[in-house]
Design an enzyme around this catalytic site. Sequence first.
Site, PDB file in Angstrom:
ATOM      1  CB  SER A 125      22.723  29.206  33.176  1.00  0.00           C
ATOM      2  OG  SER A 125      22.969  27.956  34.254  1.00  0.00           O
ATOM      3  CE1 TYR A 148      17.655  27.917  31.918  1.00  0.00           C
ATOM      4  CE2 TYR A 148      19.562  27.085  33.218  1.00  0.00           C
ATOM      5  CZ  TYR A 148      18.709  28.118  32.723  1.00  0.00           C
ATOM      6  OH  TYR A 148      19.044  29.431  33.274  1.00  0.00           O
ATOM      7  CE  LYS A 152      19.125  30.676  29.768  1.00  0.00           C
ATOM      8  NZ  LYS A 152      18.805  32.144  29.409  1.00  0.00           N
TER       9      LYS A 152
END
Length: 323
Positions: A125, A148, A152
């Site tokens: 992402s 997050y 990632k």
Amino acid sequence: MKVAIIGGHGFLGQRLAKRLLQKGEAVGPDGALQPIDELILIDQVAPEAPLEGVTTIIGDVAEPGFFDRALGDDVTSVFHLAAIVSSAAEADFDLGMRVNLDATRALLELCRAMPIAPRLVFTSSVAVFGNAPPMIEDDTPALPLSSYGTQKVIGEYLVNDYSRKGYLDGRCLRLPTVVIRPGKPNRAASSFASSILREPLQGEMAICPVDTGLSLWIQSPRVVVENLIHAHDLATDAWSDGARILNLPGLTVTVAEMIEALARASGDTSLIRHEPDAEIARIVGSWPGAMNTPRATRLGFSKDETIDAIVAAFRQEELGGAR
């Protein structure tokens, strides 16, 4: 060949599955096209509309031994889409670590144990970038400012190293914000980017939690799916420079420009309520709004041309062309 989609019941997983079924073949370990003999969709929840011609497996991807039981040792290719999304991973640190990191490591270990190293496409992402500069270049370092994003980028490095060791043939794609997602708002910080278009196009209210001057780096679902398949099918030597991590091309658009596109598509912009949310603004505001992606362009990846085309495609594909 045997292909697995982890997160196969989400909207991207379902679109990817449909496209693979339509194609009926993909590039195998030897670099040649092979027929897809079995397509396995794995998720924690059942699909809303089960697809014909696939194997469906429901379970907890972070449960020890789950992947061994679900996949065995003869999977040719894996698309790893499953994740606890941005705001949810920020709110529940342990859950984010368990699914986004521990489950990814378990999947990589299964791939490592297979007699033939499988191809693996890992969806990362733009959240790996924090306090991003005005323009992200291919060599801009990832410095995430969210749980997050951190999870990632760790996944990216793991896939890169497992590939370096020859345990698998990995490709990591940093997805732009996907617009327009069908369905309802979810717990992703970027969920509003689809909602402010999707809901008004259907006569429903939507909430915009950020300033309309915010720039977003976006890509349509159709283009994302084509890029996932393109990444999978690229020859291994296309990644021979040792970097298995790729910034995907996208489209820079402000929230205001999205609302203007909604109006041009006869959507009712008065249905958008502007309710600032400092946490969402903090998370999304740290992501890049523009990227220069010459490596992806050189490798043949696709991008959307205009926000109007994205809106028109959503109306045609999801709303049957209704105004």
